[in-house]
Design an enzyme around this catalytic site. Structure first.
Site, PDB file in Angstrom:
ATOM      1  N   ASP A  11       0.874  -1.174   0.000  1.00 33.70           N
ATOM      2  CA  ASP A  11       0.000   0.000   0.000  1.00 33.70           C
ATOM      3  C   ASP A  11       0.908   1.220   0.000  1.00 33.70           C
ATOM      4  OD1 ASP A  11      -2.315  -1.490   0.113  1.00 33.70           O
ATOM      5  OD2 ASP A  11      -2.496  -1.371   2.284  1.00 33.70           O
ATOM      6  N   ASP A 130     -13.687  -3.799  -1.888  1.00 30.77           N
ATOM      7  CA  ASP A 130     -13.546  -3.592  -0.446  1.00 30.77           C
ATOM      8  C   ASP A 130     -14.941  -3.708   0.159  1.00 30.77           C
ATOM      9  OD1 ASP A 130     -10.874  -3.057  -0.884  1.00 30.77           O
ATOM     10  OD2 ASP A 130     -11.144  -0.879  -0.936  1.00 30.77           O
TER      11      ASP A 130
END
Length: 253
Positions: A11, A130
């Protein structure tokens, strides 16, 4: 027997690898190029590179960092974050990525999935989902913009739709499990992976060796993704693969 994949996730926020809990409280972990190179040597099957600030801040993905990262790798690289159109797909693939992950932009413009699959092939198109359990506990909603916006879309229905549009893979993150280290979300992963016929990468919640075995044994996930466990050297990819081999899984050593 299908070979199961172990995938570290980078990330990236403002050019640095970060890790948080439930998508917040981000800690700096290091340089993406160096970390990707390390995982490549360690035996990772693939690497996922997500520019987590790109969509929210309306920036283009950092193509130079992608290029430098791709130059160090001999395994597939999936890149996501700030991919808004076919030109972005083309630019990132030219920079050295093997697959492109789309999330917020696919929700806003589902035709992007279809167009990308037609232009570059389904194998290049990954849709990141998500998901978070609804307050009534009946199903999961899809969130976008780094988990900031609840779309109200049902995650299972969306998974079904992206497959029909031409996605070649789903990167499924449980926002409820993310960063908790209490294990992958078996229920959510199972529901999605049994709904679609394309590979599903399970993400969010891994905290120990047995969690890798659990998700690959108790769901139809094709791969397990982890970040903090690897970034903070709590486990090595080699340890995970040796464990899975002993448990009877087919893995690439």
């Amino acid at each position: 027997m299908i070979t199961k994949r172990i995938i570290p996730c980078l990330d990236v926020d403002m050019g640095r690898v970060v890790k948080g809990v439930n998508f917040v409280n981000l800690k700096d972990v290091g340089d993406p190029v160096e970390i990707a190179e390390f995982y490549n040597k360690e035996g990772a099957d693939e690497i996922v590179f997500l520019d987590i600030s790109a969509t929210h801040e309306g920036r283009a993905t950092m193509i130079d960092v992608v290029r430098k990262t791709a130059e160090k790798l001999f395994i597939p690289l999936t890149v996501g974050g700030g991919i808004k159109n076919i030109n972005d797909f083309r630019d990132i693939l030219r920079a050295g990525a093997d697959k492109i992950s789309v999330n917020s932009s696919a929700i806003r413009n589902p035709k992007l999935i279809k167009k990308a699959a037609e232009c570059f092939g389904s194998q290049c198109v990954v849709v990141a989902i998500d998901g978070k359990k609804r307050k009534d506990k009946d199903g999961w909603n899809v969130f976008i913009n780094g988990g900031r916006i609840d779309t109200g879309l049902d995650a299972i229905e969306w998974a079904r739709k992206v497959e029909k549009l031409g996605a070649g893979e789903i990167l499924l993150t449980s926002m409820d499990a993310d960063g908790t280290k209490e294990g992958y979300d078996l229920e959510f992963t199972n529901e999605v992976s049994k709904t679609v016929n394309i590979p599903v990468i399970a993400s969010g919640g891994c905290g120990k060796l047995k969690h890798f075995g659990e998700i690959l044994k108790k769901s139809s996930a094709d791969a397990a993704l982890a970040a903090s466990l690897f970034h903070f050297k709590e486990l090595s990819i080699e340890e995970v693969k040796n464990y899975l081999k002993k448990e009877g899984f087919s893995v690439r050593l």
